[in-house]
Design a protein around this motif. Structure first.
Motif, PDB file in Angstrom:
ATOM      1  N   TRP A 137       0.824  -1.206   0.000  1.00  0.00           N
ATOM      2  CA  TRP A 137       0.000   0.000   0.000  1.00  0.00           C
ATOM      3  C   TRP A 137       0.863   1.262   0.000  1.00  0.00           C
ATOM      4  O   TRP A 137       0.533   2.254  -0.644  1.00  0.00           O
ATOM      5  CB  TRP A 137      -0.931  -0.009   1.214  1.00  0.00           C
ATOM      6  CG  TRP A 137      -2.176  -0.800   0.975  1.00  0.00           C
ATOM      7  CD1 TRP A 137      -2.735  -1.100  -0.233  1.00  0.00           C
ATOM      8  CD2 TRP A 137      -3.020  -1.383   1.960  1.00  0.00           C
ATOM      9  NE1 TRP A 137      -3.878  -1.842  -0.054  1.00  0.00           N
ATOM     10  CE2 TRP A 137      -4.098  -2.027   1.273  1.00  0.00           C
ATOM     11  CE3 TRP A 137      -3.008  -1.440   3.346  1.00  0.00           C
ATOM     12  CZ2 TRP A 137      -5.109  -2.699   1.931  1.00  0.00           C
ATOM     13  CZ3 TRP A 137      -4.031  -2.110   4.006  1.00  0.00           C
ATOM     14  CH2 TRP A 137      -5.064  -2.741   3.312  1.00  0.00           C
ATOM     15  N   MET A 177      -3.195   5.353  -4.399  1.00  0.00           N
ATOM     16  CA  MET A 177      -3.916   5.315  -3.130  1.00  0.00           C
ATOM     17  C   MET A 177      -3.635   6.627  -2.403  1.00  0.00           C
ATOM     18  O   MET A 177      -2.668   7.327  -2.714  1.00  0.00           O
ATOM     19  CB  MET A 177      -3.484   4.105  -2.289  1.00  0.00           C
ATOM     20  CG  MET A 177      -3.828   2.771  -2.911  1.00  0.00           C
ATOM     21  SD  MET A 177      -3.669   1.383  -1.763  1.00  0.00           S
ATOM     22  CE  MET A 177      -5.111   1.659  -0.713  1.00  0.00           C
ATOM     23  N   PRO A 178      -4.467   7.014  -1.425  1.00  0.00           N
ATOM     24  CA  PRO A 178      -4.271   8.281  -0.717  1.00  0.00           C
ATOM     25  C   PRO A 178      -2.869   8.406  -0.114  1.00  0.00           C
ATOM     26  O   PRO A 178      -2.255   7.411   0.277  1.00  0.00           O
ATOM     27  CB  PRO A 178      -5.347   8.231   0.371  1.00  0.00           C
ATOM     28  CG  PRO A 178      -6.419   7.367  -0.210  1.00  0.00           C
ATOM     29  CD  PRO A 178      -5.704   6.324  -1.016  1.00  0.00           C
ATOM     30  N   LYS A 179      -2.365   9.627  -0.020  1.00  0.00           N
ATOM     31  CA  LYS A 179      -1.011   9.897   0.457  1.00  0.00           C
ATOM     32  C   LYS A 179      -0.770   9.368   1.871  1.00  0.00           C
ATOM     33  O   LYS A 179       0.361   9.049   2.237  1.00  0.00           O
ATOM     34  CB  LYS A 179      -0.738  11.402   0.435  1.00  0.00           C
ATOM     35  CG  LYS A 179      -0.684  12.003  -0.962  1.00  0.00           C
ATOM     36  CD  LYS A 179      -0.378  13.489  -0.895  1.00  0.00           C
ATOM     37  CE  LYS A 179      -0.308  14.098  -2.291  1.00  0.00           C
ATOM     38  NZ  LYS A 179      -0.032  15.562  -2.236  1.00  0.00           N
ATOM     39  N   PHE A 205      -1.270   6.612   3.157  1.00  0.00           N
ATOM     40  CA  PHE A 205      -0.732   5.257   3.195  1.00  0.00           C
ATOM     41  C   PHE A 205       0.795   5.235   3.026  1.00  0.00           C
ATOM     42  O   PHE A 205       1.429   4.235   3.335  1.00  0.00           O
ATOM     43  CB  PHE A 205      -1.373   4.390   2.103  1.00  0.00           C
ATOM     44  CG  PHE A 205      -2.761   3.935   2.434  1.00  0.00           C
ATOM     45  CD1 PHE A 205      -2.982   2.715   3.049  1.00  0.00           C
ATOM     46  CD2 PHE A 205      -3.858   4.739   2.136  1.00  0.00           C
ATOM     47  CE1 PHE A 205      -4.265   2.294   3.358  1.00  0.00           C
ATOM     48  CE2 PHE A 205      -5.142   4.326   2.450  1.00  0.00           C
ATOM     49  CZ  PHE A 205      -5.351   3.094   3.063  1.00  0.00           C
ATOM     50  N   ALA A 206       1.371   6.316   2.525  1.00  0.00           N
ATOM     51  CA  ALA A 206       2.823   6.371   2.320  1.00  0.00           C
ATOM     52  C   ALA A 206       3.553   7.020   3.490  1.00  0.00           C
ATOM     53  O   ALA A 206       4.784   7.101   3.481  1.00  0.00           O
ATOM     54  CB  ALA A 206       3.143   7.124   1.033  1.00  0.00           C
ATOM     55  N   SER A 228       0.687   4.096  -2.824  1.00  0.00           N
ATOM     56  CA  SER A 228       0.412   5.480  -2.435  1.00  0.00           C
ATOM     57  C   SER A 228       1.445   6.432  -3.027  1.00  0.00           C
ATOM     58  O   SER A 228       1.114   7.537  -3.469  1.00  0.00           O
ATOM     59  CB  SER A 228       0.402   5.592  -0.906  1.00  0.00           C
ATOM     60  OG  SER A 228       0.229   6.934  -0.498  1.00  0.00           O
TER      61      SER A 228
END
Length: 560
Positions: free
Chosen positions: A357, A366-368, A370-371, A361
């Motif tokens: 994930w 995927m939304p930021k 998650f990073a 990200s």
């Protein structure tokens, strides 16, 4: 929306600059060595397949099941070499997702990333249920009894009532407390172990590494003890006949044996926490496969030598053989080994999912959030918590059978694309190959399949016609009730024909080609229900991609 944008690719160089190659800017602690990666691989492989699936495999194939272990190990070995080739070229987290982004493009990368949720997160639900069963039995040996309504999931208890069978489920339903008209039934040990594992993975890779290594030492020591003690009870007459149900009986255990190998690919998600990923990741994956294959073969020979293969079609074969031999003290040891083995598998899979994930990200799919890397623990903290919820919440309303049908197909699908991706990689220049060799980086040795692969297919065809003369006519029989069984095999045969032509025309590399074909063959063993669930899961994933990932992808920016 442009069709070409669906297959836009990221270059290996760009991915490495964003996420690793041994540099500190990735934000993750780089603490893993070859030994640690090998142990993580062993931790992932030796689990439920060792303590349960091996029994069904032996029951189907008899002592000759060792042949199947070797065959599956070779197939997984081809795949492991493909993973290793990618890990050497693209040493970042993300596993098959990242590799698909380089070779096939964004849409396939998303599909693989979505499918890997089935292997890691959803697969961990099944392992948590299995862990709970072994742990509950272990507590019973200490005369600690948990109420039935705290050791079974709601759906299993409800099904037991509807079918009027299953003592544990019936008692759980009858004795469960009621709040607001709803019976309180859930698997408490499964919930607790998920919380503990999530916390451990959240705290840090170093802590997880130390815990995983300790678990591997314990379970390998116990398995060696099982083999040593069991060797004294071997009756060589039990090895005759060696192949009681013929080769078809041996192949009947494919799904059980392959399940035992699932997990070695999780090592590739730890690239950015490895000290030297391009050298160490390939070694870790291959070493763990070799060690586990030796363990599986010796263990299979011991248990089929101790008792007749006909007695091994049970869910706990290692406990069953010692119970039949009256060695009661070993039952306690086996229970401890099972709990330890399941714990280490949970740990490795729970580490793998957040890192996939995190990588998705980074790419904008995927939304930021998650990073984000935890400032103190240097782990993908938010993604780890979400993974814990994805595993933990379904524990309250699903059951083992549903989850099990949902996992293997996603793993094999990823394997096929990784092997296919290696075939599509552009060959590296002489200078690049020399640089990789100088730094000890892995690369698959090139063997031209131009004549070898067609010869293999021709030999296989001759053998089939001689020993199974009705095989091809049976495959073409699509009468009522046979289409669901025959269609996957027909598709596989078409794949073989296409790859034979391409191998001759394109001089494809033999090792990834054999990996692709081997995994495609294993996919033919998947039931129709597996494909249906996979199709539904894929549709949901595509909806998410087109609603969020496509427009937020970093490849949408003008500079790309």
């Amino acid at each position: 929306m442009s069709i070409s944008n669906l297959f836009r690719k990221k270059s290996a160089k760009a991915i490495v600059q964003e996420g690793g190659d041994g540099e500190e800017h990735s934000g993750l602690h780089k603490v893993l060595t070859v030994k640690d990666l090998t142990f993580f691989g062993i931790a992932a492989i030796i689990g439920g397949g060792t303590f349960s699936a091996i029994g069904n495999a032996c029951f189907s194939g008899g002592p000759a099941v060792v042949i199947l272990y070797v065959m599956c190990a070779i197939a997984c070995g081809f795949t492991a070499m493909c993973y290793a080739e990618f890990a050497s070229r693209v040493p970042v987290s993300g596993s098959a997702y990242t590799y698909a982004y380089v070779s096939f493009g964004e849409l396939f990368a998303w599909i693989i990333g979505w499918a890997l949720i089935m292997e890691y997160s959803i697969g961990n639900i099944y392992i948590a249920f299995s862990w709970s069963g072994y742990f509950t039995n272990l507590l019973e040996t200490f005369h600690v009894h948990l109420p039935e309504w705290l050791t079974i999931n709601y759906k299993s208890a409800q099904d037991a009532v509807l079918a009027n069978k299953g003592m544990e489920g019936l008692m759980a339903w009858q004795n469960a407390p009621v709040v607001g008209g709803l019976k309180i039934i859930f698997d408490l040990p499964a919930v607790v172990i998920n919380i503990l594992i999530t916390y451990l993975v959240y705290r840090g890779t170093k802590e997880s590494k130390n815990f995983s290594n300790a678990m591997v030492y314990i379970k390998l020591a116990i398995i060696i003890l099982v083999i040593f003690v069991g060797a004294f009870y071997i009756d060589i007459d039990n090895w005759t006949p060696f192949m009681p149900n013929g080769f078809s009986g041996v192949m009947g255990g494919v799904s059980a044996v392959f399940f035992a190998y699932i997990g070695f690919d999780a090592v590739s998600t730890l690239a950015e926490e490895s000290k030297n990923p391009q050298r160490d990741l390939p070694k870790g994956m291959i070493y763990s496969l070799v060690i586990c294959t030796v363990v599986f073969i010796v263990l299979a020979l011991v248990i089929t030598g101790m008792v007749s293969y006909q007695l091994l079609g049970v869910s706990d074969p290692l406990a069953e053989i010692f119970a039949l031999k009256g060695v009661k003290w070993m039952l306690f040891i086996v229970s401890i080994a099972a709990v330890v083995a399941m714990t280490s598998v949970l740990l490795v899979f729970q580490m793998g999912q957040p890192r996939i994930w995190m990588t998705m990200s980074r790419d904008g799919l995927m939304p930021k959030k998650f990073a984000e890397i935890h400032p103190k623990y240097k782990t993908p903290g938010f993604a780890t918590i979400v993974t814990g919820l994805v595993v933990g919440i379904p524990i309250f309303f699903t059951d083992e059978n549903f989850v099990l049908d949902f996992t293997s197909i996603g793993t094999l699908f990823a394997f096929v694309l990784v092997c296919g991706g290696v075939l599509m990689l552009s060959p590296q220049s002489t200078e690049e190959l020399a640089e990789r060799a100088t730094k000890g980086k892995f690369r698959i040795p090139y063997v031209n399949s131009k004549f070898i692969f067609p010869a293999i297919i021709l030999l296989a065809t001759v053998l089939i016609l001689k020993y199974l003369p009705t095989f091809f006519t049976d495959i073409l029989d699509f009468s009522e009730g046979k289409m669901a069984t025959n269609l996957p095999m027909l598709v596989f045969l078409i794949v073989c024909v296409v790859m034979t032509v391409l191998s001759f025309l394109k001089n494809l590399s033999l090792i990834p080609l054999l990996g692709l074909v081997s995994c495609c063959y294993l996919l033919t063993g998947m039931a129709v229900s597996n494909w249906m669930w996979f199709g539904c899961w894929l549709v949901i994933g595509l909806v998410v991609y087109f609603m969020y990932g496509y427009k937020n992808s970093k490849l949408n920016s003008p500079k790309n």
